[in-house]
Design a protein around this motif. Structure first.
Motif, PDB file in Angstrom:
ATOM      1  N   GLY A  78       0.778  -1.095   0.102  1.00  0.00           N
ATOM      2  CA  GLY A  78       0.230   0.034   0.054  1.00  0.00           C
ATOM      3  C   GLY A  78       0.717   1.184   0.082  1.00  0.00           C
ATOM      4  N   ALA A  79       0.072   2.343   0.351  1.00  0.00           N
ATOM      5  CA  ALA A  79       0.918   3.660   0.268  1.00  0.00           C
ATOM      6  C   ALA A  79       1.930   3.947   1.343  1.00  0.00           C
ATOM      7  CB  ALA A  79      -0.271   4.652   0.392  1.00  0.00           C
ATOM      8  N   HIS A  95      -4.918   1.778   5.272  1.00  0.00           N
ATOM      9  CA  HIS A  95      -3.700   1.778   6.136  1.00  0.00           C
ATOM     10  C   HIS A  95      -3.948   0.692   7.198  1.00  0.00           C
ATOM     11  CE1 HIS A  95      -2.525   5.333   3.915  1.00  0.00           C
ATOM     12  NE2 HIS A  95      -3.586   5.926   4.136  1.00  0.00           N
ATOM     13  N   GLY A  96      -4.743  -0.245   7.215  1.00  0.00           N
ATOM     14  CA  GLY A  96      -4.533  -1.388   8.325  1.00  0.00           C
ATOM     15  C   GLY A  96      -3.385  -2.073   8.086  1.00  0.00           C
ATOM     16  N   THR A 111      -1.032  -7.653  10.648  1.00  0.00           N
ATOM     17  CA  THR A 111      -1.588  -7.642  12.019  1.00  0.00           C
ATOM     18  C   THR A 111      -3.101  -8.193  11.676  1.00  0.00           C
ATOM     19  OG1 THR A 111      -2.521  -5.226  11.947  1.00  0.00           O
ATOM     20  CG2 THR A 111       0.052  -6.173  12.784  1.00  0.00           C
ATOM     21  N   VAL A 112      -4.044  -8.276  12.786  1.00  0.00           N
ATOM     22  CA  VAL A 112      -5.447  -8.468  12.745  1.00  0.00           C
ATOM     23  C   VAL A 112      -6.026  -7.286  11.868  1.00  0.00           C
ATOM     24  CG1 VAL A 112      -5.476  -9.738  14.694  1.00  0.00           C
ATOM     25  CG2 VAL A 112      -5.761  -7.230  14.617  1.00  0.00           C
ATOM     26  N   GLU A 113      -5.292  -6.115  11.589  1.00  0.00           N
ATOM     27  CA  GLU A 113      -5.994  -5.136  11.037  1.00  0.00           C
ATOM     28  C   GLU A 113      -5.829  -5.334   9.296  1.00  0.00           C
ATOM     29  OE1 GLU A 113      -7.678  -3.607  12.776  1.00  0.00           O
ATOM     30  OE2 GLU A 113      -7.088  -3.219  14.780  1.00  0.00           O
ATOM     31  N   ASN A 114      -5.245  -6.553   8.918  1.00  0.00           N
ATOM     32  CA  ASN A 114      -5.274  -6.405   7.498  1.00  0.00           C
ATOM     33  C   ASN A 114      -6.609  -6.505   6.878  1.00  0.00           C
ATOM     34  OD1 ASN A 114      -3.953  -6.548   5.084  1.00  0.00           O
ATOM     35  ND2 ASN A 114      -4.360  -8.571   4.838  1.00  0.00           N
ATOM     36  N   TRP A 115      -7.725  -6.690   7.733  1.00  0.00           N
ATOM     37  CA  TRP A 115      -9.038  -6.700   7.088  1.00  0.00           C
ATOM     38  C   TRP A 115      -9.385  -5.129   6.711  1.00  0.00           C
ATOM     39  CZ3 TRP A 115     -13.844  -4.568   7.832  1.00  0.00           C
ATOM     40  CH2 TRP A 115     -14.124  -3.786   9.009  1.00  0.00           C
ATOM     41  N   GLN A 167     -10.625  10.619   5.644  1.00  0.00           N
ATOM     42  CA  GLN A 167      -9.836  11.806   6.184  1.00  0.00           C
ATOM     43  C   GLN A 167      -9.150  11.444   7.589  1.00  0.00           C
ATOM     44  OE1 GLN A 167     -13.446  14.373   6.443  1.00  0.00           O
ATOM     45  NE2 GLN A 167     -13.089  15.069   4.377  1.00  0.00           N
ATOM     46  N   ALA A 168      -9.741  10.630   8.447  1.00  0.00           N
ATOM     47  CA  ALA A 168      -9.135  10.093   9.511  1.00  0.00           C
ATOM     48  C   ALA A 168      -7.983   9.344   9.604  1.00  0.00           C
ATOM     49  CB  ALA A 168     -10.072   9.505  10.412  1.00  0.00           C
ATOM     50  N   ARG A 169      -8.025   8.724   8.058  1.00  0.00           N
ATOM     51  CA  ARG A 169      -6.804   7.720   7.948  1.00  0.00           C
ATOM     52  C   ARG A 169      -6.634   6.674   8.762  1.00  0.00           C
ATOM     53  NH1 ARG A 169      -3.420   9.740   3.860  1.00  0.00           N
ATOM     54  NH2 ARG A 169      -1.614   8.306   4.423  1.00  0.00           N
ATOM     55  N   VAL A 170      -7.745   6.022   9.107  1.00  0.00           N
ATOM     56  CA  VAL A 170      -7.946   5.066  10.066  1.00  0.00           C
ATOM     57  C   VAL A 170      -6.949   3.878   9.952  1.00  0.00           C
ATOM     58  CG1 VAL A 170     -10.165   5.465  10.672  1.00  0.00           C
ATOM     59  CG2 VAL A 170      -9.909   3.836   9.066  1.00  0.00           C
ATOM     60  N   SER A 171      -6.289   3.378  10.881  1.00  0.00           N
ATOM     61  CA  SER A 171      -5.543   2.184  10.846  1.00  0.00           C
ATOM     62  C   SER A 171      -5.712   1.137  11.805  1.00  0.00           C
ATOM     63  CB  SER A 171      -4.343   2.759  10.769  1.00  0.00           C
ATOM     64  OG  SER A 171      -3.949   3.277  12.365  1.00  0.00           O
TER      65      SER A 171
END
Length: 420
Positions: A18-19, A293-294, A298-302, A389-393
């Motif tokens: 990703g970015a 940006h997960g 990690t578990v945040e790849n979803w 906008q919040a770029r949540v990760s």
């Protein structure tokens, strides 16, 4: 000989890194000199790697084992050990470097050099190449030393020595020099990826450049141009203040698998027979990673994949209509129903493992579709915009944004969906 096991990304090793992640600081700066010989498939590399983490006492780098035994030393290197590990695309060597304690305010320096053929045997995946027509490097070939944590960010200055007439693209800045190219990577990123081409067809328009490296050039370029124009406009409108997308570099390859994105550097497989729906979804997905940006390991790849994918599906819906959307969602559901094993939830507060492919790419988008149905398309679009906008990760951060847009009751219902 010790043999270790390494976990790889679902998207063909690191194909979906990703970015660049501007909000985080770099753990390392790579200053390199890379000499390429496409005719022989060989390279020679010298690196000065500067570690910025004060509390880092040991770091393990992965490097393609075909490059032989690397020489590692430097003023802050106390000890080096190496061991073989099996990678998805061939053997790797793990170099574990013990560092001297950091003096207050001082970085520490490691020197590394190695040379050899990158692919002495044909790789199992052709996602990277080193041949007279194209040099395509990402972490997938482990052509450069890569931190085994798969989470540290790097900046880079790289001089590439390559004779002949070539053009090049990278994630950030690449410039021609007398001997080849210079790459500046000032924004911290997980990878250092670039493609150099000597034989290609170029199509340029505001917002993107397409490099068709198929020989001879294949078909469907008009469809690709249409998908790029639609997806760029759709995503920029959706992102509003979180955009716009920077200019994209699109490389069309002759391989049949192994597409990826590095921000707005996007490599496509051969698109000659790709349907309009699939091409539109793929382009919207890869461009959508600019806001996704997960953490991929990690578990945040979803978050990383499901959000990019469902945003792409609704982008396809905007271009091709409800029937195309319904068909794609039905296909996703069939894949879930036909899965040989029970799939874990998309996410719960107790989740500790990175989700498998079908969760990140199928179950997650289906959960987002249900969330859209729960709150309606207009409100869901506002949620996606707020998340961009919040770029949540992280998932809790994403749920906070969802609640701020849709309310506490809707959040609770969405959490139930994710936990199923």
């Amino acid at each position: 000989m010790t043999v270790l096991k390494v976990m790889f990304f679902a998207c063909v090793a690191a194909a979906c890194l990703g970015a660049p992640v501007a909000a985080q600081e770099a753990s390392f700066h790579y200053d390199g000199d890379l000499r390429l010989s496409p005719q022989t498939g060989s390279l020679s590399a010298h690196w000065t790697i500067t570690a910025h983490e004060d509390d880092l006492t040991e770091v393990s780098f992965l490097l393609n084992a075909a490059l032989g035994e690397a020489q590692i030393d430097g003023p802050d290197v106390v000890a080096v050990t190496s061991a073989l590990t099996e990678g998805f695309n061939g053997p790797l060597r793990v170099y574990t470097v013990t560092l001297a304690p950091a003096l207050e305010g001082a970085d520490r320096v490691m020197l590394m050099q190695y040379a050899g053929p990158l692919f002495p045997e044909p790789p199992q995946s052709a996602i990277n190449t080193l041949d007279p027509g194209k040099v395509e490097f990402t972490v997938d070939s482990f052509w450069m030393p890569f931190d085994q944590r798969f989470s540290s960010l790097l900046t880079a200055d790289l001089d590439i020595w390559l004779p002949g007439e070539w053009d090049g693209v990278t994630m950030q800045t690449i410039a021609r020099t007398a001997g080849g190219f210079h790459i500046d990577q000032d924004t911290p990123a997980l990878d250092l990826a670039f493609t150099l081409m000597s034989d290609f067809q170029r199509v340029e328009a505001p917002g993107y450049v397409i490099y068709d490296t198929r020989n001879p050039g294949g078909g469907n370029l008009d469809a690709l141009v249409g998908a790029l124009e639609h997806c760029t406009g759709f995503l920029n409108d959706l992102a509003a203040g979180a955009g716009p997308l920077p200019d994209a570099s699109i490389i069309v390859t002759s391989r049949h698998e192994g597409g990826y994105s590095r921000g707005t550097l996007i490599a496509l497989t051969d698109i000659a027979e790709t349907s309009e729906a699939s091409l539109t979804q793929f382009i919207c997905h890869e461009l959508g990673h600019y806001w996704s940006h997960g953490n991929a390991m990690t578990v945040e790849n979803w978050l990383n994949e499901s959000f990019a994918d469902y945003t792409a599906v609704i982008g396809m819906r905007a271009a091709l209509g409800e029937a195309a959307y319904d068909e794609r969602m039905a296909a996703y559901q069939r894949q879930i129903d036909e899965a040989p094993d029970d799939l874990p939830p998309v996410w719960t507060p107790a989740t500790t493992e990175r989700p498998p492919y079908l969760v990140a790419y199928r179950k997650g988008p289906l959960a987002l579709a249900r969330a859209e149905g729960l709150i309606g398309r207009e409100l869901f679009a506002r949620f996606l915009q707020a998340a961009m906008q919040a770029r949540v990760s992280t998932t809790p951060q994403m749920l906070d944004v969802f609640q701020s847009v849709a309310g506490a009751e809707a959040r609770t219902a969405f959490e139930v969906i994710l936990a199923e």
